[in-house]
Design a protein around this motif. Structure first.
Motif, PDB file in Angstrom:
ATOM      1  N   MET A  72     -46.777 -48.440  -2.305  1.00  8.05           N
ATOM      2  CA  MET A  72     -45.878 -47.450  -1.720  1.00  8.05           C
ATOM      3  C   MET A  72     -44.441 -47.713  -2.158  1.00  8.05           C
ATOM      4  N   THR A  73     -43.753 -46.668  -2.572  1.00 11.60           N
ATOM      5  CA  THR A  73     -42.349 -46.797  -2.959  1.00 11.60           C
ATOM      6  C   THR A  73     -41.480 -46.829  -1.708  1.00 11.60           C
ATOM      7  N   THR A  74     -40.517 -47.744  -1.668  1.00  7.78           N
ATOM      8  CA  THR A  74     -39.570 -47.786  -0.565  1.00  7.78           C
ATOM      9  C   THR A  74     -38.196 -47.377  -1.071  1.00  7.78           C
ATOM     10  N   PHE A  75     -37.390 -46.849  -0.149  1.00  8.18           N
ATOM     11  CA  PHE A  75     -36.087 -46.301  -0.522  1.00  8.18           C
ATOM     12  C   PHE A  75     -34.990 -46.969   0.297  1.00  8.18           C
ATOM     13  N   GLY A  76     -33.943 -47.380  -0.392  1.00  6.94           N
ATOM     14  CA  GLY A  76     -32.876 -48.138   0.232  1.00  6.94           C
ATOM     15  C   GLY A  76     -31.535 -47.432   0.178  1.00  6.94           C
ATOM     16  N   TYR A  77     -30.604 -47.985   0.923  1.00  3.95           N
ATOM     17  CA  TYR A  77     -29.235 -47.486   1.027  1.00  3.95           C
ATOM     18  C   TYR A  77     -28.306 -48.568   0.501  1.00  3.95           C
ATOM     19  N   THR A  78     -27.323 -48.172  -0.300  1.00  2.32           N
ATOM     20  CA  THR A  78     -26.400 -49.132  -0.911  1.00  2.32           C
ATOM     21  C   THR A  78     -25.127 -49.261  -0.090  1.00  2.32           C
ATOM     22  N   LEU A  79     -24.813 -50.478   0.306  1.00  2.00           N
ATOM     23  CA  LEU A  79     -23.521 -50.821   0.904  1.00  2.00           C
ATOM     24  C   LEU A  79     -22.601 -51.219  -0.253  1.00  2.00           C
ATOM     25  N   MET A  80     -21.834 -50.258  -0.761  1.00  6.08           N
ATOM     26  CA  MET A  80     -21.013 -50.491  -1.946  1.00  6.08           C
ATOM     27  C   MET A  80     -19.637 -50.978  -1.524  1.00  6.08           C
ATOM     28  N   THR A  81     -19.423 -52.288  -1.672  1.00  2.00           N
ATOM     29  CA  THR A  81     -18.181 -52.879  -1.192  1.00  2.00           C
ATOM     30  C   THR A  81     -16.961 -52.400  -1.958  1.00  2.00           C
ATOM     31  N   GLU A  82     -17.147 -51.847  -3.168  1.00  2.00           N
ATOM     32  CA  GLU A  82     -16.014 -51.396  -3.962  1.00  2.00           C
ATOM     33  C   GLU A  82     -15.402 -50.095  -3.428  1.00  2.00           C
ATOM     34  N   GLN A  83     -16.113 -49.380  -2.553  1.00  2.00           N
ATOM     35  CA  GLN A  83     -15.605 -48.085  -2.121  1.00  2.00           C
ATOM     36  C   GLN A  83     -15.422 -47.965  -0.610  1.00  2.00           C
ATOM     37  N   SER A  84     -15.627 -49.071   0.129  1.00  2.00           N
ATOM     38  CA  SER A  84     -15.511 -48.986   1.586  1.00  2.00           C
ATOM     39  C   SER A  84     -15.064 -50.322   2.160  1.00  2.00           C
ATOM     40  N   GLY A  85     -14.371 -50.264   3.290  1.00  2.00           N
ATOM     41  CA  GLY A  85     -13.954 -51.470   3.981  1.00  2.00           C
ATOM     42  C   GLY A  85     -15.079 -52.073   4.802  1.00  2.00           C
ATOM     43  N   PRO A  86     -14.905 -53.293   5.307  1.00  2.00           N
ATOM     44  CA  PRO A  86     -16.012 -54.008   5.951  1.00  2.00           C
ATOM     45  C   PRO A  86     -16.527 -53.365   7.222  1.00  2.00           C
ATOM     46  N   LYS A  87     -15.665 -52.857   8.081  1.00  2.00           N
ATOM     47  CA  LYS A  87     -16.147 -52.261   9.335  1.00  2.00           C
ATOM     48  C   LYS A  87     -16.935 -50.992   9.064  1.00  2.00           C
ATOM     49  N   ILE A 102     -21.935 -41.902  -3.809  1.00  2.00           N
ATOM     50  CA  ILE A 102     -20.588 -42.146  -4.321  1.00  2.00           C
ATOM     51  C   ILE A 102     -19.541 -41.628  -3.339  1.00  2.00           C
ATOM     52  N   GLY A 103     -18.544 -42.467  -3.069  1.00  2.00           N
ATOM     53  CA  GLY A 103     -17.408 -42.079  -2.252  1.00  2.00           C
ATOM     54  C   GLY A 103     -17.488 -42.567  -0.829  1.00  2.00           C
ATOM     55  N   GLY A 104     -16.600 -43.500  -0.472  1.00  2.00           N
ATOM     56  CA  GLY A 104     -16.591 -43.983   0.904  1.00  2.00           C
ATOM     57  C   GLY A 104     -16.347 -42.868   1.896  1.00  2.00           C
ATOM     58  N   GLU A 105     -15.487 -41.914   1.513  1.00  2.00           N
ATOM     59  CA  GLU A 105     -15.168 -40.808   2.407  1.00  2.00           C
ATOM     60  C   GLU A 105     -16.330 -39.838   2.579  1.00  2.00           C
ATOM     61  N   ALA A 106     -17.352 -39.971   1.740  1.00  2.00           N
ATOM     62  CA  ALA A 106     -18.482 -39.038   1.769  1.00  2.00           C
ATOM     63  C   ALA A 106     -19.692 -39.573   2.527  1.00  2.00           C
ATOM     64  N   GLN A 107     -19.621 -40.791   3.026  1.00  2.00           N
ATOM     65  CA  GLN A 107     -20.808 -41.402   3.618  1.00  2.00           C
ATOM     66  C   GLN A 107     -21.239 -40.728   4.920  1.00  2.00           C
ATOM     67  N   ASP A 108     -20.300 -40.465   5.810  1.00  2.00           N
ATOM     68  CA  ASP A 108     -20.675 -39.886   7.106  1.00  2.00           C
ATOM     69  C   ASP A 108     -21.376 -38.548   6.933  1.00  2.00           C
ATOM     70  N   ARG A 109     -20.815 -37.705   6.074  1.00  2.00           N
ATOM     71  CA  ARG A 109     -21.421 -36.392   5.898  1.00  2.00           C
ATOM     72  C   ARG A 109     -22.782 -36.501   5.217  1.00  2.00           C
ATOM     73  N   PHE A 110     -22.903 -37.414   4.256  1.00  2.00           N
ATOM     74  CA  PHE A 110     -24.198 -37.634   3.612  1.00  2.00           C
ATOM     75  C   PHE A 110     -25.240 -38.068   4.630  1.00  2.00           C
ATOM     76  N   LEU A 111     -24.887 -39.033   5.473  1.00  2.00           N
ATOM     77  CA  LEU A 111     -25.832 -39.531   6.471  1.00  2.00           C
ATOM     78  C   LEU A 111     -26.131 -38.480   7.534  1.00  2.00           C
ATOM     79  N   ASP A 112     -25.141 -37.653   7.876  1.00  2.00           N
ATOM     80  CA  ASP A 112     -25.342 -36.611   8.884  1.00  2.00           C
ATOM     81  C   ASP A 112     -26.229 -35.471   8.385  1.00  2.00           C
ATOM     82  N   GLU A 113     -25.999 -35.039   7.153  1.00  2.00           N
ATOM     83  CA  GLU A 113     -26.557 -33.774   6.695  1.00  2.00           C
ATOM     84  C   GLU A 113     -27.664 -33.892   5.661  1.00  2.00           C
ATOM     85  N   ALA A 114     -27.626 -34.938   4.848  1.00  2.00           N
ATOM     86  CA  ALA A 114     -28.513 -34.964   3.688  1.00  2.00           C
ATOM     87  C   ALA A 114     -29.557 -36.071   3.701  1.00  2.00           C
ATOM     88  N   ALA A 115     -29.249 -37.195   4.318  1.00  2.00           N
ATOM     89  CA  ALA A 115     -30.096 -38.383   4.148  1.00  2.00           C
ATOM     90  C   ALA A 115     -31.518 -38.165   4.667  1.00  2.00           C
TER      91      ALA A 115
END
Length: 328
Positions: free
Chosen positions: A1-16, A303-316
């Motif tokens: 079975m293929t599993t799918f992950g989420y990337t915590l990209m430190t280059e585009q977002s702060g720690p919190k 891609i894009g720290g500013e885009a994460q919330d909307r991606f997780l809300d609407e698309a993920a």
């Protein structure tokens, strides 16, 4: 079975924010989370580079189910392998067995900061081999003294060891690296969805077969946005460095160098390489190459720290449903 992950990209977002999104990604249903380990962003437009191991420690306490992984740590220059052995053992304890140590030979961008020079590719490979051997020795819990070609360890022991040993995944790029590293590692990491990499790994003496114990872990950048033009613009601004390929990316030392090297990359060039916009089916088709090549685990990098919330809300959620249906 293929599993799918989420990337915590430190280059585009702060720690919190990274910890907050890690919690949300787990709740949404991602199977695992990978975290980059950088001292610098690729481009100044990305704007971040928190310490990955502090982030992962916080994520381990804030999540319960998802597997966690460095993607990837270089254990040869900025970190001595004895230090990597200690902190990865601690991470496994904090994560209750959910942590995998992803290792690679590094990039000048992150490793040159300790001012020891940047070795050639053959030397970097040999350093990584010796580093993995040291980490494995220390994870045995024994007292280790080592005097090698690149590293010395003097009477070292890891005092807090997990019951579940830390699995090691290693980043490879071709036959030479696979033949040297596969017998030392539990899992394979690769950035290109090439079936030949898996075939070489599975035919390397001493390597665990992918699909029969070992995993092949890939990653693909995407730029979901309800507006395609905004997605292309953001991907070009923050991810045009990606088109240089790892033979180039490994050797450039600063974000200014990446900016200069990519000054003639056009938005349409980035859009041709990275799925951009609201079409989830297009993203699925881009990811498909990984599981068809035999990859068992695929991390999505929005891609894009500013885009994460909307991606997780609407698309993920609908994207995961489509990916799992397509991958079977």
């Amino acid at each position: 079975m293929t599993t799918f992950g989420y990337t915590l990209m430190t280059e585009q977002s702060g720690p919190k924010d990274l910890v907050r999104w890690a919690v949300r990604a787990e709740a949404i249903g991602f199977d695992f989370e990978v975290c980059s380990d950088h001292y610098s962003p690729w481009l100044t437009e990305q704007g971040h580079a928190p310490y990955a191991w502090s982030v992962l420690g916080a994520v381990a306490q804030a999540t319960e189910r998802v597997e966690l992984m460095t993607y990837v740590t270089c254990p040869t220059m900025r970190y001595h392998p004895a230090v990597v052995a200690q902190k990865s053992a601690t991470m496994q304890l904090l994560a209750d067995g959910r942590f995998t140590l992803g290792l690679g030979s590094g990039e000048s961008l992150n490793e040159h900061v300790v001012a020891d020079g940047w070795p050639g590719v053959h030397t970097r490979l040999e350093m990584l081999v010796e580093a993995i051997e040291i980490i494995r020795q220390l994870h045995s819990g024994e007292l280790v003294t080592h005097h090698g070609d690149y590293f010395d360890v003097d009477s070292a022991r890891i005092w807090d060891l997990p019951d579940i040993l830390v699995p090691v995944a290693v980043a490879v790029s071709g036959d030479a690296s696979i033949e040297r590293l596969a017998p030392l590692a539990d899992h394979m990491i690769a950035v290109e969805p090439e079936a030949g990499l898996i075939e070489t790994w599975n035919h390397t003496e001493g390597a665990e077969r992918i699909g029969a114990g070992a995993r092949a872990i890939g990653q693909i950048p995407i730029c979901w946005d309800a507006d395609e033009e905004s997605a292309v613009r953001r991907a070009h601004e923050q991810f045009r460095w990606f088109g240089g390929g790892w033979a180039v990316n490994a050797d450039l030392p600063t974000p200014a160098g990446f900016a200069a090297a990519t000054q003639f990359v056009r938005p349409e060039d980035v859009a041709a390489a990275i799925p951009c916009g609201p079409d989830l089916d297009a993203i699925v088709e881009a990811v498909r190459a990984h599981w068809e090549a035999g990859f068992t685990d695929i991390a999505l990098l929005q891609i894009g720290g500013e885009a994460q919330d909307r991606f997780l809300d609407e698309a993920a959620v609908p994207l995961l449903e489509k990916l799992r249906a397509a991958a079977g």
